[in-house]
Design an enzyme around this catalytic site. Structure first.
Site, PDB file in Angstrom:
ATOM      1  CB  SER A  93      -0.957  -0.047   1.197  1.00  0.00           C
ATOM      2  OG  SER A  93      -1.991   0.884   1.057  1.00  0.00           O
ATOM      3  CG  ASP A 222      -6.960  -3.149  -2.879  1.00  0.00           C
ATOM      4  OD1 ASP A 222      -7.592  -2.326  -2.193  1.00  0.00           O
ATOM      5  OD2 ASP A 222      -5.730  -3.308  -2.791  1.00  0.00           O
ATOM      6  CG  HIS A 251      -5.642  -2.507   0.696  1.00  0.00           C
ATOM      7  ND1 HIS A 251      -4.860  -2.265  -0.418  1.00  0.00           N
ATOM      8  CD2 HIS A 251      -5.129  -1.729   1.690  1.00  0.00           C
ATOM      9  CE1 HIS A 251      -3.912  -1.389  -0.119  1.00  0.00           C
ATOM     10  NE2 HIS A 251      -4.057  -1.051   1.162  1.00  0.00           N
TER      11      HIS A 251
END
Length: 271
Positions: A93, A222, A251
């Protein structure tokens, strides 16, 4: 602890012996989010190093440099202080952005490979050059919710993060509680300013500078960092990149799909 170039104290953990793998975590977590990968790789003969981003976890809550250049410089400080070489850099991320900006800003002389998992590059924000991106109003709402009641915001945010709102999802209460616990360790100012860093930074030119073998891993479901706007675009910008897309994965796939991620990561590390 190590001291970054602006004097900020950065916490890190360093386990095992062998080829080095560094880990850069996502917002708003800390290095402990990588424990499932780190514990596994230590058992496979690797040395694993993970730090808490400035303002997050056990690192100092710095008032300034809460941006991608600051984050990349902190990562550089960890790597240089420990004199790490031939490193495989792994980022999830926001941490994926940190890895990409590190290579763009500091080069790859200490880097052997890169792994981007559910990563934010090239750019998340909707702009004239990126019409498929997420509107600024969405990120403004994140900031407003964070400032108003960060504790409840983190409880709510954990649900789509791990895909717990999908039919048939098996996400434990412990996983959701853990997310809240880690998130509450972030300074409010640091968490607030990090939203701009992960959403508005354009990594396009950094991605083009990556000259080491790169693996992109991304969940196809996601809900936080949509795969078509990030992972699939990054794959086209990094020369020779390999990609693995996980059907139905959220995610937070390093947790929900831990065994699969660990196996694929190990295969890439040994390739």
């Amino acid at each position: 602890m190590i001291t970054s170039k602006d004097g900020t104290q950065i916490y890190y953990k360093d386990w095992g012996r062998g080829p080095v793998v560094t880990f850069s975590h996502g917002w708003p977590l800390n290095a402990d989010a990588w424990d499932g990968q780190m514990h596994f790789l230590v058992q496979q003969g690797f040395r694993v190093v993970a730090h808490d981003r400035r303002g997050h976890g056990r690192s100092e809550q710095a008032s300034s440099n809460n941006d991608m250049n600051g984050y990349a410089d902190d990562l550089a400080a960890v790597i240089e202080t420990l004199d790490l070489k031939n490193v495989t850099m792994v980022g999830h991320s926001t941490g994926g952005g940190e890895v990409v900006r590190y290579i763009g800003r500091h080069g790859s002389k200490r880097v052997a490979k890169a792994v981007l998992i559910g990563a934010v590059p090239p750019i998340m924000l909707k702009t004239p050059a990126n019409p498929e991106g997420i509107p600024l109003a969405i990120f403004d709402d994140l900031r407003a919710s964070l400032a108003k009641d960060r504790s409840q915001f983190y409880k709510d945010f954990a649900i789509p993060f791990y895909g717990a709102n999908r039919e048939g999802a098996k996400v434990s209460q412990g996983t959701l509680d853990q997310f809240w616990l880690w998130s509450m360790q972030v300074g409010l100012k640091n968490a607030y300013e990090c939203i701009k860093a992960f959403s508005e930074t354009d990594f396009t030119e950094d991605l083009k500078k990556i000259d080491v073998p790169t693996l992109i891993m991304h969940g196809e479901d996601d809900q936080i960092v949509p795969v078509n706007d990030t992972g699939r675009k990054s794959e086209k910008l990094v020369k020779g990149a390999k990609a693995i897309y996980y059907p139905g994965a959220p995610h937070g796939l390093t947790t929900t799909h831990q065994d699969r991620i660990n196996t694929d990561l190990l295969t890439f590390l040994r390739s």
